[in-house]
Design an enzyme around this catalytic site. Structure first.
Site, mmCIF file in Angstrom:
data_model
loop_
_atom_site.group_PDB
_atom_site.id
_atom_site.type_symbol
_atom_site.label_atom_id
_atom_site.label_comp_id
_atom_site.label_asym_id
_atom_site.label_seq_id
_atom_site.Cartn_x
_atom_site.Cartn_y
_atom_site.Cartn_z
ATOM 1 N N ASP A 94 -4.666 0.960 10.502
ATOM 2 C CA ASP A 94 -6.662 0.869 10.986
ATOM 3 C C ASP A 94 -6.711 0.422 12.250
ATOM 4 O O ASP A 94 -6.152 1.260 12.839
ATOM 5 C CB ASP A 94 -6.568 0.083 9.651
ATOM 6 N N LYS A 99 -6.918 5.817 10.740
ATOM 7 C CA LYS A 99 -8.097 5.032 10.989
ATOM 8 C C LYS A 99 -8.546 5.373 12.793
ATOM 9 O O LYS A 99 -7.968 4.053 12.903
ATOM 10 C CB LYS A 99 -8.611 4.153 10.393
ATOM 11 N N GLY A 109 0.958 -1.315 0.162
ATOM 12 C CA GLY A 109 -0.084 -0.047 -0.189
ATOM 13 C C GLY A 109 0.339 1.256 -0.333
ATOM 14 O O GLY A 109 0.164 2.698 -0.447
ATOM 15 N N ASP A 115 -5.865 -0.587 -2.342
ATOM 16 C CA ASP A 115 -7.174 -1.738 -2.965
ATOM 17 C C ASP A 115 -7.742 -2.156 -2.076
ATOM 18 O O ASP A 115 -8.104 -1.994 -1.032
ATOM 19 C CB ASP A 115 -5.926 -2.805 -3.300
ATOM 20 N N GLU A 165 3.965 4.043 6.142
ATOM 21 C CA GLU A 165 2.287 3.418 6.110
ATOM 22 C C GLU A 165 1.494 4.649 5.243
ATOM 23 O O GLU A 165 0.973 5.572 5.269
ATOM 24 C CB GLU A 165 1.891 3.164 7.167
ATOM 25 N N ASP A 166 0.467 3.711 4.826
ATOM 26 C CA ASP A 166 -0.082 4.033 3.820
ATOM 27 C C ASP A 166 -1.636 4.109 4.978
ATOM 28 O O ASP A 166 -2.343 5.521 4.653
ATOM 29 C CB ASP A 166 -1.116 3.111 2.535
ATOM 30 N N PHE A 203 -14.319 2.009 4.074
ATOM 31 C CA PHE A 203 -13.463 1.364 3.194
ATOM 32 C C PHE A 203 -12.905 2.555 1.827
ATOM 33 O O PHE A 203 -13.572 2.603 1.368
ATOM 34 C CB PHE A 203 -13.376 0.549 2.345
ATOM 35 N N THR A 222 -1.455 -4.693 12.681
ATOM 36 C CA THR A 222 0.273 -5.248 12.185
ATOM 37 C C THR A 222 1.230 -4.251 12.161
ATOM 38 O O THR A 222 2.502 -4.804 12.238
ATOM 39 C CB THR A 222 0.362 -4.133 10.095
ATOM 40 N N LEU A 223 1.836 -2.183 12.593
ATOM 41 C CA LEU A 223 2.348 -1.478 12.440
ATOM 42 C C LEU A 223 3.296 -1.681 13.678
ATOM 43 O O LEU A 223 4.328 -1.634 14.149
ATOM 44 C CB LEU A 223 1.877 0.085 12.230
ATOM 45 N N GLY A 246 -4.324 -0.657 13.815
ATOM 46 C CA GLY A 246 -2.872 -0.919 14.675
ATOM 47 C C GLY A 246 -1.908 -1.781 14.740
ATOM 48 O O GLY A 246 -0.416 -1.714 14.389
ATOM 49 N N ARG A 304 -5.524 1.149 -6.849
ATOM 50 C CA ARG A 304 -4.258 1.411 -6.699
ATOM 51 C C ARG A 304 -4.002 2.740 -6.903
ATOM 52 O O ARG A 304 -3.500 3.367 -6.760
ATOM 53 C CB ARG A 304 -3.002 0.524 -6.287
HETATM 54 C C1 PRP Z 1 -3.143 -2.374 4.909
HETATM 55 C C2 PRP Z 1 -2.121 -1.037 4.928
HETATM 56 C C3 PRP Z 1 -1.259 -2.252 6.776
HETATM 57 C C4 PRP Z 1 -2.696 -2.581 7.502
HETATM 58 C C5 PRP Z 1 -3.189 -1.249 8.388
HETATM 59 O O1 PRP Z 1 -2.103 -3.613 4.048
HETATM 60 O O2 PRP Z 1 -1.262 -0.579 4.895
HETATM 61 O O3 PRP Z 1 -0.525 -2.568 6.645
HETATM 62 O O4 PRP Z 1 -3.331 -2.518 6.603
HETATM 63 O O5 PRP Z 1 -4.246 -2.665 9.004
HETATM 64 P P1 PRP Z 1 -3.968 -2.925 11.016
HETATM 65 O O6 PRP Z 1 -3.701 -1.314 11.440
HETATM 66 O O7 PRP Z 1 -5.624 -2.738 11.433
HETATM 67 O O8 PRP Z 1 -2.765 -3.433 11.651
HETATM 68 P P2 PRP Z 1 -3.406 -4.023 3.421
HETATM 69 O O9 PRP Z 1 -2.937 -5.908 4.865
HETATM 70 O O10 PRP Z 1 -4.007 -4.405 2.703
HETATM 71 O O11 PRP Z 1 -2.098 -4.971 2.523
HETATM 72 P P3 PRP Z 1 -1.378 -4.154 0.794
HETATM 73 O O12 PRP Z 1 -0.600 -2.598 2.008
HETATM 74 O O13 PRP Z 1 -0.016 -5.011 0.740
HETATM 75 O O14 PRP Z 1 -2.336 -4.012 0.450
#
Ligand code: PRP
Length: 177
Positions: free
Chosen positions: A101, A129, A42, A157, A97-98, A150, A105-106, A103, A163
């Site tokens: 949400d 968000k 992203g 995407d 990061e793009d 969304f 993953t990060l 948080g 994208r």
């Molecule tokens: C998105 C975005 C973050 C993650 C955020 O990636 O780029 O990495 O979701 O979500 P979270 O805060 O709830 O963890 P995505 O999984 O859509 O993959 P992509 O970037 O390859 O499209």
């Protein structure tokens, strides 16, 4: 199901905000030669526009992760698909990061990078968000806070589509009605 796109952040607003973020980072990281770490996929467009506006020397690297199957979604545990190629020990690191949400993953990535002993570790996200957050995460630079809708475009995407849109749009489909 028919998709409808409604632009919520236009091209000009994006360009202006990305320049402001780049100026801020350029001021804060003078003589620090930071490593900007993009989280694929992203962040690729935001990263490309951001670094072209930076006025300081810096390095660029990427991480690619994937969430485990839907059963584990929300756990924040990710599968590492591509690791950094730069050794970040003793370096000033900025995660790019793009969108943030939950948080989760990060938070997982951040904790992992912290074990590598960077000199500092900050985060820049284009979109935040905030209302969806499940874990506390310190954000130094935020482009836009957005509502819980969304969104696609500018790297983001839906099923790998949209994208390439030059703006951020709310993706609405008949399910929402
Ligand atoms: C998105 C975005 C973050 C993650 C955020 O990636 O780029 O990495 O979701 O979500 P979270 O805060 O709830 O963890 P995505 O999984 O859509 O993959 P992509 O970037 O390859 O499209």
């Amino acid at each position: 199901m028919k998709d409808t796109l409604r632009i919520i952040i236009g091209k000009r607003k994006l360009k202006e905000r990305v320049s402001q973020l780049a100026n801020q980072i350029s001021d804060d990281y003078k003589d620090k030669n930071p490593v900007l770490v993009g989280i694929l996929k992203g962040s690729f467009i935001f990263m490309a526009d951001l670094v072209r506006k930076l006025k300081i020397p810096h390095q660029v690297d990427f991480i690619s992760v994937a969430s485990y199957g839907s059963g584990k979604r929300g756990s924040g545990v990710v599968r590492w698909l591509k690791d950094l190629s730069i050794n970040i020990e003793g370096k000033h690191v900025i995660i790019v990061e793009d969108i943030i949400d939950s948080g989760l993953t990060l938070s997982y990535i951040r904790n992992n990078l912290l074990t590598r002993n960077p000199k500092s570790l900050k985060i820049v996200t284009l979109l935040d968000k905030r209302r969806r957050r499940k874990t506390k995460i310190p954000l130094t630079y935020v482009g836009f806070s957005i509502p819980d809708k969304f969104v696609v475009g500018y790297g983001l995407d839906y099923d790998e589509r949209y994208r390439n849109l030059p703006y951020i749009a709310w993706l609405r489909n008949e399910r929402d009605d």
